[in-house]
Design a protein around this motif. Structure first.
Motif, mmCIF file in Angstrom:
data_model
loop_
_atom_site.group_PDB
_atom_site.id
_atom_site.type_symbol
_atom_site.label_atom_id
_atom_site.label_comp_id
_atom_site.label_asym_id
_atom_site.label_seq_id
_atom_site.Cartn_x
_atom_site.Cartn_y
_atom_site.Cartn_z
ATOM 1 N N VAL B 342 -29.526 -80.197 -79.452
ATOM 2 C CA VAL B 342 -29.714 -79.970 -80.959
ATOM 3 C C VAL B 342 -29.116 -81.162 -81.499
ATOM 4 O O VAL B 342 -28.019 -81.401 -81.527
ATOM 5 N N GLU B 343 -29.698 -82.285 -82.460
ATOM 6 C CA GLU B 343 -29.068 -83.201 -83.055
ATOM 7 C C GLU B 343 -29.547 -83.393 -84.446
ATOM 8 O O GLU B 343 -30.559 -83.363 -84.766
ATOM 9 N N ASP B 344 -28.357 -83.477 -85.165
ATOM 10 C CA ASP B 344 -28.522 -83.907 -86.632
ATOM 11 C C ASP B 344 -27.524 -85.203 -87.124
ATOM 12 O O ASP B 344 -26.754 -85.666 -86.208
ATOM 13 N N ASP B 345 -27.977 -85.728 -88.226
ATOM 14 C CA ASP B 345 -27.357 -86.826 -88.927
ATOM 15 C C ASP B 345 -26.176 -86.416 -89.816
ATOM 16 O O ASP B 345 -26.660 -85.828 -90.798
ATOM 17 N N ILE B 346 -25.082 -86.783 -89.674
ATOM 18 C CA ILE B 346 -24.064 -86.400 -90.521
ATOM 19 C C ILE B 346 -23.263 -87.712 -91.206
ATOM 20 O O ILE B 346 -23.264 -88.646 -90.748
ATOM 21 N N ALA B 347 -22.854 -87.593 -92.335
ATOM 22 C CA ALA B 347 -22.056 -88.503 -93.328
ATOM 23 C C ALA B 347 -20.657 -87.765 -93.542
ATOM 24 O O ALA B 347 -20.554 -86.500 -93.861
ATOM 25 N N VAL B 348 -19.476 -88.539 -93.039
ATOM 26 C CA VAL B 348 -18.310 -88.174 -93.490
ATOM 27 C C VAL B 348 -18.358 -88.029 -95.050
ATOM 28 O O VAL B 348 -18.453 -89.059 -95.702
ATOM 29 N N SER B 349 -17.870 -86.741 -95.545
ATOM 30 C CA SER B 349 -17.736 -86.613 -97.026
ATOM 31 C C SER B 349 -17.038 -85.656 -97.355
ATOM 32 O O SER B 349 -15.783 -85.247 -96.460
ATOM 33 N N THR B 350 -16.829 -85.376 -98.513
ATOM 34 C CA THR B 350 -15.597 -84.259 -98.949
ATOM 35 C C THR B 350 -16.206 -83.335 -99.950
ATOM 36 O O THR B 350 -16.972 -83.541 -100.540
ATOM 37 N N PRO B 351 -15.779 -82.034 -99.659
ATOM 38 C CA PRO B 351 -14.723 -81.636 -98.983
ATOM 39 C C PRO B 351 -15.295 -81.298 -97.691
ATOM 40 O O PRO B 351 -14.369 -81.134 -96.974
ATOM 41 N N GLU B 352 -16.393 -81.530 -97.074
ATOM 42 C CA GLU B 352 -16.683 -81.316 -95.719
ATOM 43 C C GLU B 352 -17.926 -82.177 -95.402
ATOM 44 O O GLU B 352 -18.415 -82.972 -96.422
ATOM 45 N N ALA B 353 -18.258 -82.139 -94.276
ATOM 46 C CA ALA B 353 -19.395 -83.270 -93.671
ATOM 47 C C ALA B 353 -20.372 -82.799 -94.493
ATOM 48 O O ALA B 353 -21.028 -81.665 -94.643
ATOM 49 N N LYS B 354 -21.371 -83.943 -94.507
ATOM 50 C CA LYS B 354 -22.701 -83.793 -95.393
ATOM 51 C C LYS B 354 -23.912 -84.097 -94.237
ATOM 52 O O LYS B 354 -23.773 -84.857 -93.552
ATOM 53 N N LEU B 355 -24.646 -83.114 -94.340
ATOM 54 C CA LEU B 355 -25.696 -83.065 -93.266
ATOM 55 C C LEU B 355 -26.947 -84.129 -93.779
ATOM 56 O O LEU B 355 -27.381 -83.788 -94.798
ATOM 57 N N LEU B 356 -27.363 -85.198 -93.610
ATOM 58 C CA LEU B 356 -28.204 -85.795 -93.796
ATOM 59 C C LEU B 356 -29.838 -85.279 -93.583
ATOM 60 O O LEU B 356 -30.751 -85.384 -94.234
ATOM 61 N N SER B 357 -29.847 -84.583 -92.460
ATOM 62 C CA SER B 357 -31.044 -84.162 -91.918
ATOM 63 C C SER B 357 -30.832 -82.439 -92.331
ATOM 64 O O SER B 357 -30.062 -81.809 -92.153
ATOM 65 N N SER B 358 -32.144 -81.970 -92.696
ATOM 66 C CA SER B 358 -32.193 -80.541 -92.816
ATOM 67 C C SER B 358 -33.599 -80.047 -92.288
ATOM 68 O O SER B 358 -34.375 -80.411 -92.718
ATOM 69 N N LEU B 359 -33.404 -79.054 -91.368
ATOM 70 C CA LEU B 359 -34.186 -78.493 -90.348
ATOM 71 C C LEU B 359 -33.515 -77.584 -89.869
ATOM 72 O O LEU B 359 -32.672 -77.599 -89.150
ATOM 73 N N SER B 360 -34.329 -76.445 -89.843
ATOM 74 C CA SER B 360 -33.813 -75.110 -89.326
ATOM 75 C C SER B 360 -33.435 -75.058 -87.738
ATOM 76 O O SER B 360 -33.919 -76.118 -87.017
ATOM 77 N N LYS B 361 -32.375 -74.676 -87.284
ATOM 78 C CA LYS B 361 -31.642 -74.351 -86.015
ATOM 79 C C LYS B 361 -31.913 -73.096 -85.401
ATOM 80 O O LYS B 361 -31.479 -72.960 -84.380
ATOM 81 N N GLU B 362 -32.594 -72.409 -86.205
ATOM 82 C CA GLU B 362 -32.617 -70.952 -85.844
ATOM 83 C C GLU B 362 -33.612 -70.980 -84.431
ATOM 84 O O GLU B 362 -34.547 -71.937 -84.425
ATOM 85 N N LEU B 363 -33.323 -70.225 -83.490
ATOM 86 C CA LEU B 363 -34.145 -70.094 -82.228
ATOM 87 C C LEU B 363 -35.495 -69.687 -82.617
ATOM 88 O O LEU B 363 -35.919 -68.883 -83.279
ATOM 89 N N LEU B 364 -36.597 -70.772 -82.298
ATOM 90 C CA LEU B 364 -37.751 -70.717 -82.747
ATOM 91 C C LEU B 364 -38.762 -70.417 -81.592
ATOM 92 O O LEU B 364 -38.782 -71.375 -80.379
ATOM 93 N N VAL B 365 -39.398 -69.270 -81.441
ATOM 94 C CA VAL B 365 -40.295 -69.052 -80.345
ATOM 95 C C VAL B 365 -41.727 -69.296 -81.091
ATOM 96 O O VAL B 365 -41.950 -68.456 -81.936
ATOM 97 N N ILE B 366 -42.644 -70.171 -80.304
ATOM 98 C CA ILE B 366 -43.939 -70.578 -81.103
ATOM 99 C C ILE B 366 -44.759 -69.634 -80.282
ATOM 100 O O ILE B 366 -45.267 -69.471 -79.073
#
Lengths: 366, 366
Positions: B342-366
């Protein structure tokens, strides 16, 4: 493995004549050519040291590529370094073992500065020269096995273009046609498809246009320029077809381009100069009054790289030799209207040039 | 254009401190970064000479790129050479004009040897140093505009992966899924899709596997690792989904990987070391008993290149700073069975890291 020994022996002979004591080969393509395997040396250093004397070549790789090297390298003297070690130290050891502290090294023109620096710092008396011309001198003459691979690559690309043609109809996008071609190539064993350009309508008039979402319309021209790799070797073929109908003007231009291409192919033989082949194509197009719309060279060498020697261009006095391979791809581009290009892959052979690609050039209206 | 002036001013400041008199920038990415345009300098030389003193940067390009340079370059002192001229002569003139005959030049580590040679032969007193570290020191901190582009790139890749997920069903091939993703990305404005890897079933256990003709089956895992470029900037996202059902074992592994990823993301902040982020992900996986199956680093920097600094890896003591961007992508690979990443893109930000990508990580059964 005999083929790699043979190539290295030829390189050594050239090196001796040129006053080079050892070659350092580090590019992916040349490692593949001389040792039968490659690693992409960008982040980490990898290379093959080939002394011109009697010592055997030494392969240098990062630890994580060692297994690959052991399995595939034609040369079995392999040294590796892990991420906690400095590759410069390893290189220095190898230079010492080979007694190359005062040597003249031949390297590739594309060798990254940081690796050049590692080599030159191995000893204060090392001298380094650009040996690119020697590598290409060998690589531009293809062996039987290389020609067979290129023929296979060309037949795979031809399958792809045929599938693209079958897929073309008003309403489908350039991208969709491009994907159909790429899919077919991969299903037919193509290793990779570095480019698969589909240009329709006015887009076909852009010699460096990019595949877009534009949908094909009735009376469009569709130009497909496709490159694929099979066992390391490239094919590069272009076809231009017509949807619904070809106007008189389009038919005329198409026939001029095909005639230019076929005339150029007929001039290809051992001892002819590269520029003469370019001239032959250009003359047909100039005589027809469209010289100014043929805005690029007639072709480029093809092999492990999609652009290599010999370039089929004005001013290139390289004398063609048996086994050289290149594209012949004249085109006429009428800005704002349409463009036509027809491209095949050719080997210099005897008594006449051999077409590596075989795909109809008859004017096709879909 | 102000942004390019600013970058060049920062580079000059760094150069002054480091005893460098001028930089020669020649790579596509650095030309784009410092001057807002680029040409691919492989066959022909192109570059920007940036004196550390008060003189303006000088752009050197082949004639056929001159119009592009005039239109897009932030620096308007442009000199060109045509195919009958030698770029070495032009470079020598520029060195002379700038009175740099005794200068220390900072170049890129990837500068091809042949271009290094051209520079060093301009004058016997020139000295050349690898300035890669200075370029990356600037490039690894992203501006607001750069972050916006990376966010957009990530949203485009997310659209592609969603389209891939919608397309997955038993019987469709990895290649067909991959094309669906690539098509969607291009339709959504992605400039290029340098990789679009789809691995199903056992293939998912290969961290460097390649998309094949294999058809997805009931109960398969499907792993999608996709990179795309928007206005020069990369996104790189991986998702792993399940077809028909997820076994208990698969569910367990999936949850471990997501927990490792989320834990690592939580540790990301200014002043933390890169290796600590790697450690955080690795500890979760080790504690769950799967440490030996997490066989790669936790992430890599991202920006104009798909791999750049900072690397999120054991031993990397780089201190994270606001504006740094990288992937967080732990994985567990059970050879012969399945793999999850599972891979996302992150920027160091404040007060916490910023997720550049937003896409569900919930376990998905198709």
């Amino acid at each position: 493995m005999a083929i790699f020994m043979e190539r290295v022996e030829k390189l050594k002979k050239i090196g001796k004549k040129a006053g080079i004591d050892a070659f350092l080969v580090s590019s992916e393509k040349n490692m593949r050519y001389f040792a039968g395997f490659s690693v992409l040396a960008i982040e980490r250093f990898a290379g093959i040291m080939i002394p011109v004397g009697t010592s055997a070549p030494i392969v240098l790789v990062p630890k994580l590529e060692e297994e690959k090297a052991k399995e595939y390298s034609a040369f079995k003297e392999i040294r590796s370094y892990d991420d906690s070690e400095n590759p410069a130290m390893l290189l220095r050891q190898v230079v010492k073992v080979l007694r190359m502290e005062k040597a003249v090294f031949g390297v590739e023109g594309i060798l990254p500065f940081k690796f050049y620096r590692m080599l030159v710092e191995c000893s204060p008396k090392i001298r380094i020269e650009d040996a690119s011309v020697f590598f290409s001198q060998l690589r531009r003459i293809k062996s039987y096995e290389e020609l067979k691979r290129m023929e296979k690559a060309a037949s795979i690309v031809a399958e792809g273009i045929k599938a693209g043609i079958d897929f073309i109809k008003p309403g489908v996008s350039e991208l969709a046609i491009s994907f159909q071609i790429e899919k077919t190539i991969k299903e037919n064993g193509g290793e990779s498809v570095p480019f698969c350009i589909v240009l329709s309508g006015r887009h076909s008039a852009l010699p460096h246009g990019e595949t877009s979402n534009r949908k094909v319309r009735e009376k469009d021209i569709v130009l497909m320029d496709v490159g694929a790799v099979y066992e390391g070797y490239y094919a590069d073929i272009t076809r231009t077809v017509f949807v619904g109908e070809a106007t008189k003007m389009q038919t005329k231009i198409y026939e001029i381009v095909v005639k230019a291409q076929e005339t150029a192919i007929k001039t290809v033989k051992s001892s002819v100069k590269a520029e003469e082949v370019d001239r032959a194509a250009r003359k047909i197009i100039e005589d027809a009054g469209y010289g100014e719309y043929f805005t690029h060279r007639t072709g480029h060498g093809l092999g492990l790289e999609v652009h290599e020697e010999p370039y089929i261009a004005a001013g290139n006095k390289t004398v063609l030799k048996l086994g050289m391979t290149f594209t012949i791809e004249p085109g006429v581009y009428l800005a704002g209207k349409f463009g036509v290009r027809v491209e095949d892959d050719i080997a210099v052979s005897t008594p006449e040039a051999k077409l590596l690609s075989s795909l109809s050039k008859e004017l096709l209206v879909i």
